[in-house]
Design a protein around this motif. Structure first.
Motif, PDB file in Angstrom:
ATOM      1  N   ASP A 128       0.850  -1.174   0.000  1.00  0.00           N
ATOM      2  CA  ASP A 128       0.000   0.000   0.000  1.00  0.00           C
ATOM      3  C   ASP A 128       0.893   1.233   0.000  1.00  0.00           C
ATOM      4  O   ASP A 128       2.068   1.154   0.386  1.00  0.00           O
ATOM      5  CB  ASP A 128      -0.879  -0.002   1.256  1.00  0.00           C
ATOM      6  CG  ASP A 128      -2.120   0.848   1.075  1.00  0.00           C
ATOM      7  OD1 ASP A 128      -2.911   0.944   2.015  1.00  0.00           O
ATOM      8  OD2 ASP A 128      -2.279   1.425  -0.021  1.00  0.00           O
ATOM      9  N   SER A 129       0.335   2.380  -0.420  1.00  0.00           N
ATOM     10  CA  SER A 129       1.139   3.600  -0.312  1.00  0.00           C
ATOM     11  C   SER A 129       0.306   4.669   0.364  1.00  0.00           C
ATOM     12  O   SER A 129      -0.877   4.845   0.073  1.00  0.00           O
ATOM     13  CB  SER A 129       1.636   4.059  -1.676  1.00  0.00           C
ATOM     14  OG  SER A 129       0.571   4.187  -2.563  1.00  0.00           O
ATOM     15  N   LYS A 130       0.938   5.325   1.311  1.00  0.00           N
ATOM     16  CA  LYS A 130       0.305   6.408   2.054  1.00  0.00           C
ATOM     17  C   LYS A 130       1.004   7.709   1.652  1.00  0.00           C
ATOM     18  O   LYS A 130       2.050   7.656   1.024  1.00  0.00           O
ATOM     19  CB  LYS A 130       0.495   6.153   3.553  1.00  0.00           C
ATOM     20  CG  LYS A 130      -0.238   4.937   4.076  1.00  0.00           C
ATOM     21  CD  LYS A 130      -1.603   5.321   4.519  1.00  0.00           C
ATOM     22  CE  LYS A 130      -2.560   4.154   4.586  1.00  0.00           C
ATOM     23  NZ  LYS A 130      -2.306   3.270   5.697  1.00  0.00           N
ATOM     24  N   PRO A 131       0.498   8.862   2.088  1.00  0.00           N
ATOM     25  CA  PRO A 131       1.183  10.117   1.721  1.00  0.00           C
ATOM     26  C   PRO A 131       2.631  10.181   2.197  1.00  0.00           C
ATOM     27  O   PRO A 131       3.482  10.710   1.517  1.00  0.00           O
ATOM     28  CB  PRO A 131       0.343  11.196   2.421  1.00  0.00           C
ATOM     29  CG  PRO A 131      -0.991  10.597   2.584  1.00  0.00           C
ATOM     30  CD  PRO A 131      -0.807   9.122   2.723  1.00  0.00           C
ATOM     31  N   ASP A 132       2.898   9.604   3.376  1.00  0.00           N
ATOM     32  CA  ASP A 132       4.248   9.722   3.929  1.00  0.00           C
ATOM     33  C   ASP A 132       5.101   8.480   3.787  1.00  0.00           C
ATOM     34  O   ASP A 132       6.306   8.543   3.886  1.00  0.00           O
ATOM     35  CB  ASP A 132       4.152  10.007   5.433  1.00  0.00           C
ATOM     36  CG  ASP A 132       4.091  11.488   5.682  1.00  0.00           C
ATOM     37  OD1 ASP A 132       3.635  11.863   6.768  1.00  0.00           O
ATOM     38  OD2 ASP A 132       4.517  12.241   4.805  1.00  0.00           O
ATOM     39  N   ASN A 133       4.474   7.333   3.678  1.00  0.00           N
ATOM     40  CA  ASN A 133       5.208   6.060   3.690  1.00  0.00           C
ATOM     41  C   ASN A 133       4.632   5.105   2.673  1.00  0.00           C
ATOM     42  O   ASN A 133       3.445   5.170   2.358  1.00  0.00           O
ATOM     43  CB  ASN A 133       5.040   5.321   5.031  1.00  0.00           C
ATOM     44  CG  ASN A 133       5.554   6.087   6.199  1.00  0.00           C
ATOM     45  OD1 ASN A 133       6.671   6.543   6.177  1.00  0.00           O
ATOM     46  ND2 ASN A 133       4.734   6.220   7.212  1.00  0.00           N
TER      47      ASN A 133
END
Lengths: 242, 240
Positions: free
Chosen positions: A88-93
């Motif tokens: 998964d990709s988040k805004p920070d990581n």
């Protein structure tokens, strides 16, 4: 003049023997004023050191003890190089699966020359060669695609090729120095690229699918063979190729 | 008075034990434990992220699923699951990986008496195989009380049905220790992890069962240690 050996293991020690959970391997009350470093598989129980995982007890002089064992899951350790898969990709990581108890975080800026403007876009399922920066029991581990000085150093996504899973013990054996006999023997006859993660994932890239299949089968079968047996096995495989 | 058993064993003799580990490809740890014709296959998956609802997130959570050989899952299976969960929770170090779940699935392959102890032994071996940190191992035994009041160990199903009462006992394994044994230490109080009894038995019979069970568990504990010896990885890496 008598020279005293500072830190010999106690006489009735279990070093280099099989230990099972519950065994007491060191008594701290007899060893005063020493720093002892405990690796994986050992824990401190007030005045004694007892075993948590079954395996062989190892000692690296002068004072490092650990239990050597091989499993299908990985326990993250700082400065390990591993292969992770983006989930998964988040805004920070990016959230990366490393075969451990929890998912790991890869900060989006942890790349060479990484700024907010050139964040890499990784799809779900991308295979990455990364380094563990932080590993605590209570937090998700943190990864990085640069080495300690900030250079890329071969970290990052692995394109093409084939990834297969092994146990952590086999991965350690493949990474041992001097070079593991099976890799040496295969390298003399075939040309390929290989990336080994200490979490039990191996990636190979070769020019033809047949070579890739031979490589992965040879590596997976070499886990419980001795050095000479590995060389004989590779020779037999090479003869079949010709 | 010597008790004559159907298969010719002495009262304190156990059935042949066999244990093989790492047999399932997908499970993170697996073990198959057999005592005579009672065979149980245990598979461990984990630790995986996240705990079930209602469980303490500061500790690891253990989940047990019992699959009988035939028939649907009913109250008896739920009882076995609960006993196993409590036993395994007391041997695992739950604070090492907080907020994770470890699932243990048991499949009964054969049932010829002493099923729950066989399952506990199998799940302990599977936990060791998967590398879950443990305080110590759990070794289980079934002690039966015959009509005449004598204790027999590891009964078969036929013997279990004729007995007055029986008890499933789980003890911690006997550890190797570099600590010198205190000269006055006498093993009068063996630690016990779990005890499940069926039928009526008096206090002195129960204490008798505990004594016999503890002695037999030392043998099973030794067997468990030896079975791990044969599966150590090859010694290729030199210690630097």
């Amino acid at each position: 003049m008598k020279v005293e050996q500072p830190s010999d293991p106690p006489l009735n020690s279990c070093v280099d023997q099989l230990v099972v959970p519950g065994d007491t391997v060191l008594d701290l009350s007899t060893m005063s004023n020493q720093t002892i470093k405990l690796g994986e598989g050992l824990r401190q129980d007030s005045d004694k050191i007892s075993v948590m995982k079954a395996g062989k007890l190892r000692l690296s002089k002068p004072n490092k003890y650990w239990v050597e064992s091989s499993h299908k899951r990985y326990v993250p350790c700082v400065e390990d190089t591993i292969l992770g898969i983006v989930v998964d990709s988040k805004p920070d990581n990016f959230l990366v699966d490393i075969k451990g108890p929890t998912l790991a975080f890869l900060p989006v800026l942890a790349f060479e020359g990484g700024t907010r403007r050139n964040i890499p876009k990784f799809e779900v399922g991308t295979l990455l060669y990364v380094r563990v920066v932080k590993a605590n029991n209570s937090m998700n581990p943190e990864l990085s695609c640069t080495d300690a000085s900030g250079k890329a150093a071969e970290f990052g996504p692995l394109k093409d090729g084939y990834m297969f899973e092994t146990s952590t013990g086999l991965a350690r054996m493949l990474l041992s120095s001097p070079t593991c006999p099976v890799l040496e023997a295969l390298g003399k006859k075939l040309s390929f690229e290989i990336a080994i993660g200490l979490n039990g994932r191996v990636w190979v890239n070769a020019s033809s699918p047949a070579t890739t299949v031979i490589l992965s089968n040879a590596i997976m079968k070499s886990e419980f063979l001795s050095g000479t047996q590995q060389r004989i096995m590779v020779e037999k495989l090479m003869q079949k190729l010709q | 008075m010597e008790v004559v058993r159907a298969d010719g064993r002495t009262p304190n003799q156990l059935r042949p034990l066999a244990c093989s580990r790492n047999l399932l490809h997908r499970a993170h740890g697996s073990a198959r434990w057999s005592q005579g014709d009672t065979i149980v296959l245990a598979a461990v998956y984990g630790p995986k992220a996240g705990t079930r609802k209602g469980e303490n997130p500061e500790k690891a959570c253990i989940e047990v699923i019992w699959k009988p050989k035939t028939g649907q899952i009913g109250k008896e299976e739920k009882e076995y699951e609960m006993i196993l969960k409590r036993t395994l929770q007391s041997i695992c170090l739950l604070t090492i990986h907080p907020n994770t779940t470890t699932s243990i699935i048991l499949q009964v392959v054969g049932d010829d008496g002493a099923l729950l102890p066989c399952a506990i032994n199998a799940s302990c071996a599977a936990l060791v195989d998967s590398g879950i940190p443990l305080k110590h191992l759990a070794v289980a035994i079934c002690c039966g009380l015959t009509e005449t009041g004598s204790v027999i160990l590891d009964p078969t199903k036929a013997e279990e049905q004729k007995m007055r009462a029986f008890a499933y006992l789980v003890f911690p394994n006997s550890p190797l220790s570099v600590l010198p044994k205190a000269p006055s230490a006498v093993d009068d109080e063996p630690g016990i992890i779990t005890s499940v009894t069926h039928g009526l038995m008096s206090e002195c019979h129960y204490i008798n069962c505990l004594g016999h069970g503890h002695a037999a568990c030392a043998k099973i504990s030794e067997f468990l240690r030896r079975s791990m010896q044969t599966q150590l990885p090859g010694d290729l890496s030199k210690s630097t």
